[in-house]
Design a protein around this motif. Sequence first.
Motif, PDB file in Angstrom:
ATOM      1  N   GLU A  17      16.863 -38.297  35.188  1.00 34.89           N
ATOM      2  CA  GLU A  17      18.270 -38.689  35.149  1.00 34.89           C
ATOM      3  C   GLU A  17      18.365 -40.201  35.357  1.00 34.89           C
ATOM      4  OE1 GLU A  17      22.355 -38.128  37.752  1.00 34.89           O
ATOM      5  OE2 GLU A  17      20.964 -36.436  37.658  1.00 34.89           O
ATOM      6  N   LEU A  18      18.467 -40.925  34.243  1.00 35.71           N
ATOM      7  CA  LEU A  18      18.514 -42.384  34.275  1.00 35.71           C
ATOM      8  C   LEU A  18      19.961 -42.827  34.147  1.00 35.71           C
ATOM      9  CD1 LEU A  18      16.397 -44.707  34.417  1.00 35.71           C
ATOM     10  CD2 LEU A  18      16.674 -44.937  31.946  1.00 35.71           C
ATOM     11  N   THR A  19      20.411 -43.653  35.086  1.00 36.15           N
ATOM     12  CA  THR A  19      21.822 -44.005  35.199  1.00 36.15           C
ATOM     13  C   THR A  19      22.044 -45.496  34.955  1.00 36.15           C
ATOM     14  OG1 THR A  19      22.095 -42.237  36.833  1.00 36.15           O
ATOM     15  CG2 THR A  19      23.811 -43.922  36.762  1.00 36.15           C
ATOM     16  N   PRO A  20      23.115 -45.855  34.233  1.00 37.30           N
ATOM     17  CA  PRO A  20      23.446 -47.275  34.050  1.00 37.30           C
ATOM     18  C   PRO A  20      23.783 -47.949  35.377  1.00 37.30           C
ATOM     19  CG  PRO A  20      24.663 -45.883  32.506  1.00 37.30           C
ATOM     20  CD  PRO A  20      24.040 -44.968  33.516  1.00 37.30           C
ATOM     21  N   PHE A  21      23.595 -49.245  35.426  1.00 40.54           N
ATOM     22  CA  PHE A  21      23.948 -50.028  36.609  1.00 40.54           C
ATOM     23  C   PHE A  21      24.318 -51.428  36.168  1.00 40.54           C
ATOM     24  CE2 PHE A  21      19.671 -51.234  35.732  1.00 40.54           C
ATOM     25  CZ  PHE A  21      19.438 -52.460  36.320  1.00 40.54           C
ATOM     26  N   GLN A  22      24.959 -52.162  37.051  1.00 41.55           N
ATOM     27  CA  GLN A  22      25.318 -53.555  36.770  1.00 41.55           C
ATOM     28  C   GLN A  22      24.175 -54.451  37.234  1.00 41.55           C
ATOM     29  OE1 GLN A  22      29.422 -52.791  38.652  1.00 41.55           O
ATOM     30  NE2 GLN A  22      29.802 -54.564  37.334  1.00 41.55           N
ATOM     31  N   GLY A  23      23.411 -54.914  36.273  1.00 40.48           N
ATOM     32  CA  GLY A  23      22.245 -55.709  36.602  1.00 40.48           C
ATOM     33  C   GLY A  23      22.599 -57.038  37.248  1.00 40.48           C
ATOM     34  N   LEU A  24      21.736 -57.465  38.144  1.00 42.33           N
ATOM     35  CA  LEU A  24      21.852 -58.767  38.787  1.00 42.33           C
ATOM     36  C   LEU A  24      20.823 -59.669  38.134  1.00 42.33           C
ATOM     37  CD1 LEU A  24      23.251 -60.270  41.192  1.00 42.33           C
ATOM     38  CD2 LEU A  24      21.348 -59.505  42.624  1.00 42.33           C
ATOM     39  N   ARG A  25      21.310 -60.734  37.469  1.00 36.54           N
ATOM     40  CA  ARG A  25      20.397 -61.554  36.665  1.00 36.54           C
ATOM     41  C   ARG A  25      20.615 -63.040  36.935  1.00 36.54           C
ATOM     42  NH1 ARG A  25      21.062 -61.803  31.565  1.00 36.54           N
ATOM     43  NH2 ARG A  25      23.165 -60.954  31.354  1.00 36.54           N
ATOM     44  N   TYR A  26      19.551 -63.830  36.682  1.00 37.57           N
ATOM     45  CA  TYR A  26      19.644 -65.277  36.835  1.00 37.57           C
ATOM     46  C   TYR A  26      20.594 -65.851  35.785  1.00 37.57           C
ATOM     47  CZ  TYR A  26      15.639 -65.661  40.040  1.00 37.57           C
ATOM     48  OH  TYR A  26      14.799 -65.580  41.120  1.00 37.57           O
ATOM     49  N   GLU A  90      26.061 -68.775  45.357  1.00 34.90           N
ATOM     50  CA  GLU A  90      26.019 -70.009  44.575  1.00 34.90           C
ATOM     51  C   GLU A  90      26.063 -69.763  43.072  1.00 34.90           C
ATOM     52  OE1 GLU A  90      22.431 -71.847  45.862  1.00 34.90           O
ATOM     53  OE2 GLU A  90      23.237 -72.511  47.804  1.00 34.90           O
ATOM     54  N   GLY A  91      26.000 -68.514  42.659  1.00 35.59           N
ATOM     55  CA  GLY A  91      26.029 -68.208  41.234  1.00 35.59           C
ATOM     56  C   GLY A  91      24.686 -68.340  40.549  1.00 35.59           C
ATOM     57  N   VAL A  92      23.609 -68.497  41.319  1.00 37.34           N
ATOM     58  CA  VAL A  92      22.271 -68.530  40.724  1.00 37.34           C
ATOM     59  C   VAL A  92      21.945 -67.152  40.149  1.00 37.34           C
ATOM     60  CG1 VAL A  92      19.812 -68.844  41.197  1.00 37.34           C
ATOM     61  CG2 VAL A  92      21.498 -70.363  42.256  1.00 37.34           C
ATOM     62  N   LEU A  93      22.296 -66.126  40.896  1.00 33.16           N
ATOM     63  CA  LEU A  93      22.198 -64.755  40.429  1.00 33.16           C
ATOM     64  C   LEU A  93      23.610 -64.218  40.229  1.00 33.16           C
ATOM     65  CD1 LEU A  93      19.388 -63.371  42.767  1.00 33.16           C
ATOM     66  CD2 LEU A  93      19.225 -63.625  40.290  1.00 33.16           C
ATOM     67  N   THR A  94      23.890 -63.658  39.075  1.00 34.54           N
ATOM     68  CA  THR A  94      25.221 -63.135  38.782  1.00 34.54           C
ATOM     69  C   THR A  94      25.122 -61.679  38.339  1.00 34.54           C
ATOM     70  OG1 THR A  94      25.129 -63.876  36.475  1.00 34.54           O
ATOM     71  CG2 THR A  94      26.048 -65.416  38.094  1.00 34.54           C
ATOM     72  N   THR A  95      26.178 -60.935  38.605  1.00 32.00           N
ATOM     73  CA  THR A  95      26.208 -59.512  38.280  1.00 32.00           C
ATOM     74  C   THR A  95      26.843 -59.296  36.916  1.00 32.00           C
ATOM     75  OG1 THR A  95      26.445 -58.984  40.631  1.00 32.00           O
ATOM     76  CG2 THR A  95      26.983 -57.246  39.065  1.00 32.00           C
ATOM     77  N   ASP A  96      26.181 -58.521  36.073  1.00 23.91           N
ATOM     78  CA  ASP A  96      26.757 -58.193  34.769  1.00 23.91           C
ATOM     79  C   ASP A  96      28.076 -57.445  34.963  1.00 23.91           C
ATOM     80  OD1 ASP A  96      24.745 -59.376  33.304  1.00 23.91           O
ATOM     81  OD2 ASP A  96      23.557 -57.555  33.139  1.00 23.91           O
ATOM     82  N   THR A  97      29.013 -57.704  34.079  1.00 31.34           N
ATOM     83  CA  THR A  97      30.368 -57.166  34.249  1.00 31.34           C
ATOM     84  C   THR A  97      30.448 -55.682  33.952  1.00 31.34           C
ATOM     85  OG1 THR A  97      30.902 -57.798  31.975  1.00 31.34           O
ATOM     86  CG2 THR A  97      31.430 -59.384  33.720  1.00 31.34           C
ATOM     87  N   GLU A  98      29.540 -55.161  33.153  1.00 29.48           N
ATOM     88  CA  GLU A  98      29.623 -53.768  32.707  1.00 29.48           C
ATOM     89  C   GLU A  98      28.329 -53.037  33.010  1.00 29.48           C
ATOM     90  OE1 GLU A  98      31.112 -51.495  28.603  1.00 29.48           O
ATOM     91  OE2 GLU A  98      30.683 -53.639  28.621  1.00 29.48           O
ATOM     92  N   PRO A  99      28.397 -51.817  33.535  1.00 29.71           N
ATOM     93  CA  PRO A  99      27.169 -51.055  33.783  1.00 29.71           C
ATOM     94  C   PRO A  99      26.453 -50.747  32.473  1.00 29.71           C
ATOM     95  CG  PRO A  99      29.038 -50.065  34.920  1.00 29.71           C
ATOM     96  CD  PRO A  99      29.600 -51.080  33.965  1.00 29.71           C
ATOM     97  N   PRO A 417       1.057 -53.639  29.981  1.00 32.06           N
ATOM     98  CA  PRO A 417       1.558 -54.748  30.799  1.00 32.06           C
ATOM     99  C   PRO A 417       2.663 -54.309  31.755  1.00 32.06           C
ATOM    100  CG  PRO A 417       2.436 -54.883  28.577  1.00 32.06           C
ATOM    101  CD  PRO A 417       1.437 -53.776  28.565  1.00 32.06           C
ATOM    102  N   LYS A 418       2.673 -54.922  32.920  1.00 31.08           N
ATOM    103  CA  LYS A 418       3.661 -54.607  33.934  1.00 31.08           C
ATOM    104  C   LYS A 418       4.935 -55.416  33.675  1.00 31.08           C
ATOM    105  CE  LYS A 418      -0.140 -54.146  37.204  1.00 31.08           C
ATOM    106  NZ  LYS A 418      -0.273 -52.704  37.064  1.00 31.08           N
ATOM    107  N   PRO A 419       6.078 -54.875  34.066  1.00 29.95           N
ATOM    108  CA  PRO A 419       7.318 -55.638  33.890  1.00 29.95           C
ATOM    109  C   PRO A 419       7.309 -56.895  34.750  1.00 29.95           C
ATOM    110  CG  PRO A 419       7.707 -53.696  35.240  1.00 29.95           C
ATOM    111  CD  PRO A 419       6.315 -53.569  34.701  1.00 29.95           C
ATOM    112  N   ALA A 420       7.814 -57.979  34.196  1.00 28.76           N
ATOM    113  CA  ALA A 420       7.954 -59.205  34.981  1.00 28.76           C
ATOM    114  C   ALA A 420       9.061 -59.018  36.009  1.00 28.76           C
ATOM    115  CB  ALA A 420       8.272 -60.380  34.074  1.00 28.76           C
ATOM    116  N   SER A 421       8.827 -59.493  37.204  1.00 28.55           N
ATOM    117  CA  SER A 421       9.854 -59.456  38.242  1.00 28.55           C
ATOM    118  C   SER A 421      10.776 -60.661  38.072  1.00 28.55           C
ATOM    119  CB  SER A 421       9.218 -59.475  39.634  1.00 28.55           C
ATOM    120  OG  SER A 421       8.384 -58.353  39.811  1.00 28.55           O
ATOM    121  N   GLY A 422      12.078 -60.434  38.205  1.00 30.58           N
ATOM    122  CA  GLY A 422      13.032 -61.521  38.131  1.00 30.58           C
ATOM    123  C   GLY A 422      13.932 -61.486  36.913  1.00 30.58           C
ATOM    124  N   LEU A 423      13.682 -60.583  35.965  1.00 34.95           N
ATOM    125  CA  LEU A 423      14.525 -60.530  34.773  1.00 34.95           C
ATOM    126  C   LEU A 423      15.807 -59.756  35.018  1.00 34.95           C
ATOM    127  CD1 LEU A 423      11.861 -60.079  31.960  1.00 34.95           C
ATOM    128  CD2 LEU A 423      12.993 -62.171  32.741  1.00 34.95           C
TER     129      LEU A 423
END
Length: 430
Positions: A17-26, A90-99, A417-423
């Motif tokens: 059961e994979l659920t959408p979320f609001q990603g936190l991204r640079y 500070e807005g370095v990391l921002t949350t996507d508006t839509e899940p 390959p492993k996923p890069a951390s930070g994306l």
Amino acid sequence: MNYAGPEEETPARIGLELTPFQGLRYDPDRVGSLAAVTSPPYDVIVRPDGLLELESADPYNIVRLILPQDHSPAARNQQAADTLRRWRAEGVLTTDTEPGLYVYEQRDGDLLQRGVIGTLRLSEPADGVVLPHEDVMPHIVADRADLMRATSANLEPLLLTYRGDASGCGTAAVVEKTATLPPLLATTTEDGISHRLWAVTDPAGLAEIRADLGRHQALIADGHHRWATYLRLRAEHPSPSPWDYGLVLLVDTARYPLRVRAIHRLLHRLPVAEALAALGDTFRVRRLDVPLSEALESLASAAADGNAFLLAGDGAFHLIDLPSPDLLARTIPAGHPEAWRTLDATVLHATLLDHVWGIPEDSPEHIAYIHDTVATVEKAEHDGGTAVLMHPVREEVVRDLARQGVTMPRKSTSFGPKPASGLVLRALTS
């Protein structure tokens, strides 16, 4: 109870059961480059050189969250929490508006891997939905749990695999269609791997992925300690809560097979001469005064016929193989499948570490687990310890044992390959 294998379908009631979320991204406008703020997973970073290199790459590198540095564990975790809070403010990391779910692509030369990042409802191994294949070290689980509690965030996704069907429908169709669109981000990291990320937010696509994955189970390819951490933290929070889910990357290995590599051991306090002397006549020992590449070829050849390891750290390589059958009979635990009893990792831990060398496998003071072969040898030579180089186990062996509910010794495999951390990160609180 017998479970279907990772490549088999499971009843819908116990599927993924994979659920959408609001990603936190640079925010790319606030950092030097997206590549400069990424990192390998926390347990792949070669300390201290790799850590210092990442810290100097960019003041906002994700390593400051996943491997914070301070005088005590509590101070380190508090520092990570404060850093995350400040970067968000500070807005370095921002949350996507839509899940949404996130299609993630990695390309390394001819190798192409695509998968879906989302929050997965957690399940116990007995449920047969997510199957571990390795044991974990309690102190690492405790360390990761403390960090997740402090930050209230999933800072990097686990890597899970499942086996889709050949029709190209369902999740595969959504992934391939999404990959034709302009990505949210694209970058190439220092190792030459290119990364692209897209968001899937339309209800039809999300529904198609949900219905498809609900018929499957997954194998943990990378991130056993983080999965165990997810389960521990879920147990601490009354359900329902955000802690019922954990951040994962799901890859269909029927379409995108992973590479399987070995994880090597560095024995800090055991010089090579002492390691060899302790073997006596229980293993055949051959000194190889050849380059690393040739030594690894010799290891692969010997591993095809049985248990074999390369010892390094004194300027040469020492191939040890043909262990004494009597020694194996006395040291390998009974009651396990033959495939488990003959694993190199089993022989290393039960026979060599526990019996011959007397080294505690869960003590960072005595042993380190390193993915990079060259780095393992160099550290052994620099520190006067012993590098134990492993040959990778075959993927089908991993899956077969997981189907039987049998876990391999800790740090037995490295899928990639492993996923890069930070994306993309996941905040559990707003």
